[in-house]
Structure formats: C-alpha cells, structure tokens
Design a protein around this motif. Structure first.
Motif, PDB file in Angstrom:
ATOM      1  N   ARG A  71       0.856  -1.185   0.000  1.00 55.10           N
ATOM      2  CA  ARG A  71       0.000   0.000   0.000  1.00 55.10           C
ATOM      3  C   ARG A  71       0.892   1.234   0.000  1.00 55.10           C
ATOM      4  NH1 ARG A  71      -5.301  -0.516   1.281  1.00 55.10           N
ATOM      5  NH2 ARG A  71      -6.013  -2.585   1.774  1.00 55.10           N
ATOM      6  N   LEU A  72       0.654   2.104  -0.964  1.00 59.07           N
ATOM      7  CA  LEU A  72       1.419   3.346  -1.088  1.00 59.07           C
ATOM      8  C   LEU A  72       0.456   4.519  -1.067  1.00 59.07           C
ATOM      9  CD1 LEU A  72       3.772   2.259  -4.024  1.00 59.07           C
ATOM     10  CD2 LEU A  72       4.336   2.306  -1.599  1.00 59.07           C
ATOM     11  N   ASP A  73       0.947   5.661  -0.620  1.00 64.65           N
ATOM     12  CA  ASP A  73       0.129   6.868  -0.677  1.00 64.65           C
ATOM     13  C   ASP A  73      -0.180   7.184  -2.139  1.00 64.65           C
ATOM     14  OD1 ASP A  73       0.204   7.162   2.073  1.00 64.65           O
ATOM     15  OD2 ASP A  73       1.983   8.454   2.019  1.00 64.65           O
ATOM     16  N   ALA A  74      -1.363   7.728  -2.392  1.00 66.07           N
ATOM     17  CA  ALA A  74      -1.817   7.989  -3.758  1.00 66.07           C
ATOM     18  C   ALA A  74      -0.868   8.925  -4.504  1.00 66.07           C
ATOM     19  CB  ALA A  74      -3.225   8.569  -3.742  1.00 66.07           C
ATOM     20  N   ASP A  75      -0.359   9.958  -3.820  1.00 65.69           N
ATOM     21  CA  ASP A  75       0.526  10.905  -4.504  1.00 65.69           C
ATOM     22  C   ASP A  75       1.876  10.275  -4.842  1.00 65.69           C
ATOM     23  OD1 ASP A  75       1.151  10.773  -1.778  1.00 65.69           O
ATOM     24  OD2 ASP A  75       1.836  12.861  -1.692  1.00 65.69           O
ATOM     25  N   VAL A  76       2.345   9.375  -3.973  1.00 67.17           N
ATOM     26  CA  VAL A  76       3.609   8.674  -4.239  1.00 67.17           C
ATOM     27  C   VAL A  76       3.436   7.755  -5.447  1.00 67.17           C
ATOM     28  CG1 VAL A  76       5.253   6.984  -3.329  1.00 67.17           C
ATOM     29  CG2 VAL A  76       4.388   8.807  -1.865  1.00 67.17           C
ATOM     30  N   LEU A  77       2.360   7.000  -5.459  1.00 69.73           N
ATOM     31  CA  LEU A  77       2.101   6.092  -6.569  1.00 69.73           C
ATOM     32  C   LEU A  77       1.925   6.852  -7.883  1.00 69.73           C
ATOM     33  CD1 LEU A  77       1.669   3.207  -7.500  1.00 69.73           C
ATOM     34  CD2 LEU A  77      -0.738   3.446  -6.904  1.00 69.73           C
ATOM     35  N   ALA A  78       1.219   7.957  -7.853  1.00 72.28           N
ATOM     36  CA  ALA A  78       1.007   8.762  -9.067  1.00 72.28           C
ATOM     37  C   ALA A  78       2.345   9.274  -9.601  1.00 72.28           C
ATOM     38  CB  ALA A  78       0.070   9.923  -8.775  1.00 72.28           C
ATOM     39  N   ALA A  79       3.215   9.723  -8.711  1.00 72.63           N
ATOM     40  CA  ALA A  79       4.518  10.234  -9.141  1.00 72.63           C
ATOM     41  C   ALA A  79       5.366   9.120  -9.739  1.00 72.63           C
ATOM     42  CB  ALA A  79       5.247  10.872  -7.963  1.00 72.63           C
ATOM     43  N   LEU A  80       5.320   7.933  -9.149  1.00 72.77           N
ATOM     44  CA  LEU A  80       6.098   6.802  -9.672  1.00 72.77           C
ATOM     45  C   LEU A  80       5.594   6.393 -11.057  1.00 72.77           C
ATOM     46  CD1 LEU A  80       6.367   4.727  -6.399  1.00 72.77           C
ATOM     47  CD2 LEU A  80       8.267   5.770  -7.641  1.00 72.77           C
ATOM     48  N   ALA A  82       3.984   8.204 -13.146  1.00 70.61           N
ATOM     49  CA  ALA A  82       4.227   9.295 -14.095  1.00 70.61           C
ATOM     50  C   ALA A  82       5.665   9.278 -14.608  1.00 70.61           C
ATOM     51  CB  ALA A  82       3.926  10.635 -13.429  1.00 70.61           C
ATOM     52  N   SER A  83       6.553   8.587 -13.897  1.00 70.96           N
ATOM     53  CA  SER A  83       7.953   8.524 -14.339  1.00 70.96           C
ATOM     54  C   SER A  83       8.137   7.588 -15.532  1.00 70.96           C
ATOM     55  CB  SER A  83       8.861   8.104 -13.181  1.00 70.96           C
ATOM     56  OG  SER A  83       8.617   6.770 -12.795  1.00 70.96           O
ATOM     57  N   GLY A  84       7.075   6.891 -15.930  1.00 74.71           N
ATOM     58  CA  GLY A  84       7.127   6.080 -17.142  1.00 74.71           C
ATOM     59  C   GLY A  84       7.295   4.599 -16.863  1.00 74.71           C
ATOM     60  N   ASP A  85       7.421   3.867 -17.970  1.00 80.17           N
ATOM     61  CA  ASP A  85       7.589   2.422 -17.871  1.00 80.17           C
ATOM     62  C   ASP A  85       8.826   2.087 -17.055  1.00 80.17           C
ATOM     63  OD1 ASP A  85       5.366   2.020 -19.426  1.00 80.17           O
ATOM     64  OD2 ASP A  85       6.480   1.685 -21.281  1.00 80.17           O
ATOM     65  N   GLY A  86       8.754   0.991 -16.334  1.00 78.42           N
ATOM     66  CA  GLY A  86       9.870   0.557 -15.511  1.00 78.42           C
ATOM     67  C   GLY A  86       9.818   1.097 -14.101  1.00 78.42           C
ATOM     68  N   TRP A  87       8.698   1.717 -13.719  1.00 80.01           N
ATOM     69  CA  TRP A  87       8.625   2.327 -12.394  1.00 80.01           C
ATOM     70  C   TRP A  87       8.711   1.295 -11.292  1.00 80.01           C
ATOM     71  CZ3 TRP A  87       4.517   1.228  -9.147  1.00 80.01           C
ATOM     72  CH2 TRP A  87       3.371   0.684  -9.732  1.00 80.01           C
ATOM     73  N   GLN A  88       8.215   0.088 -11.514  1.00 82.68           N
ATOM     74  CA  GLN A  88       8.310  -0.947 -10.479  1.00 82.68           C
ATOM     75  C   GLN A  88       9.763  -1.380 -10.285  1.00 82.68           C
ATOM     76  OE1 GLN A  88       5.446  -3.716 -12.088  1.00 82.68           O
ATOM     77  NE2 GLN A  88       3.896  -3.036 -10.626  1.00 82.68           N
ATOM     78  N   THR A  89      10.505  -1.468 -11.368  1.00 86.87           N
ATOM     79  CA  THR A  89      11.920  -1.812 -11.272  1.00 86.87           C
ATOM     80  C   THR A  89      12.675  -0.712 -10.537  1.00 86.87           C
ATOM     81  OG1 THR A  89      11.796  -3.093 -13.316  1.00 86.87           O
ATOM     82  CG2 THR A  89      13.989  -2.367 -12.616  1.00 86.87           C
ATOM     83  N   ARG A  90      12.316   0.541 -10.805  1.00 87.38           N
ATOM     84  CA  ARG A  90      12.974   1.651 -10.107  1.00 87.38           C
ATOM     85  C   ARG A  90      12.648   1.643  -8.615  1.00 87.38           C
ATOM     86  NH1 ARG A  90      11.777   3.976 -14.956  1.00 87.38           N
ATOM     87  NH2 ARG A  90       9.905   5.057 -14.244  1.00 87.38           N
ATOM     88  N   ILE A  91      11.433   1.239  -8.244  1.00 87.99           N
ATOM     89  CA  ILE A  91      11.104   1.104  -6.823  1.00 87.99           C
ATOM     90  C   ILE A  91      12.013   0.045  -6.199  1.00 87.99           C
ATOM     91  CG2 ILE A  91       9.372   0.248  -5.184  1.00 87.99           C
ATOM     92  CD1 ILE A  91       7.230   1.492  -6.922  1.00 87.99           C
ATOM     93  N   ASN A  92      12.152  -1.087  -6.867  1.00 90.12           N
ATOM     94  CA  ASN A  92      13.002  -2.165  -6.367  1.00 90.12           C
ATOM     95  C   ASN A  92      14.440  -1.678  -6.193  1.00 90.12           C
ATOM     96  OD1 ASN A  92      13.075  -5.208  -5.851  1.00 90.12           O
ATOM     97  ND2 ASN A  92      14.759  -4.941  -7.294  1.00 90.12           N
TER      98      ASN A  92
END
Length: 107
Positions: A71-80, A82-92
């Motif tokens: 669970r992530l805050d809505a604004d954090v998830l929106a920003a991630l 919005a950074s484009g494809d690969g955002w899950q990899t960047r979180i990791n």
C-alpha cells in the motif's frame, strides 16, 4: 516473399513519405533490410498456433522476483507511475539502495 524481391524501394519510400508529408530518416535502409529478409520473418498459421502465450521457454531470469501487495500513498504512486515504464523496477532499485545504505542488505 517473391513480391518483396520485386519491390522498388525508392518508389515505396517515396509513396510513404508523401503520405507522411516529410522525409523519414532510415526508411530506405529499413526497406532494403526487409527486402533482403534480414529482419522480416513470415509466420505460418501452424507456427502461430504452436506458439504459446507468454515468454518463450528458457527465458527465465537468473533471479526470480516475488509478487507482493503493498500500500502506497496515492501521490507517491502517481509520481512513480508518471515517471514512465519501468517504475516498479525503479522502486526495487531504490529499496535495494536504501537497504544497502542502512547495512540491512549487502551491495
């Protein structure tokens, strides 16, 4: 494939560029490669049926990842996102770097 051998690259490129309205860099080279069969591959209906959905066999990554629900805050998830494809990899990568800095994980 016989039709590609008779293909007039310049004529086709001129027609495509006329439709687009400007010159397309690399178009003639790409058409020449297609004509030579370098990148084009024809699939028969039998080949298409034989191929299963998903990734081809043997293409598994050396390190498998585990799916989790977080669970992530809505604004954090929106920003991630919005950074484009690969955002899950960047979180990791970000979590890995943070854990390495804290000493909880080896680099």
């Amino acid at each position: 494939m016989k039709t590609l051998k008779k293909l007039d690259i310049n004529k086709v490129a001129t027609a495509i560029e006329a439709d687009v309205g400007n010159a397309l860099p690399g178009l003639r080279e790409s058409l020449a490669q297609a004509k030579a069969g370098e990148f084009a591959q024809v699939h028969t209906p039998e080949q298409m049926v034989a191929r299963r959905r998903g990734r081809p066999a043997g293409s598994k990554q050396a390190v498998t990842k585990e799916a989790v629900k977080i669970r992530l805050d809505a604004d954090v998830l929106a920003a991630l996102r919005a950074s484009g494809d690969g955002w899950q990899t960047r979180i990791n990568d970000t979590l890995r770097a943070s854990l390495a800095l804290s000493g909880a994980l080896e680099k």
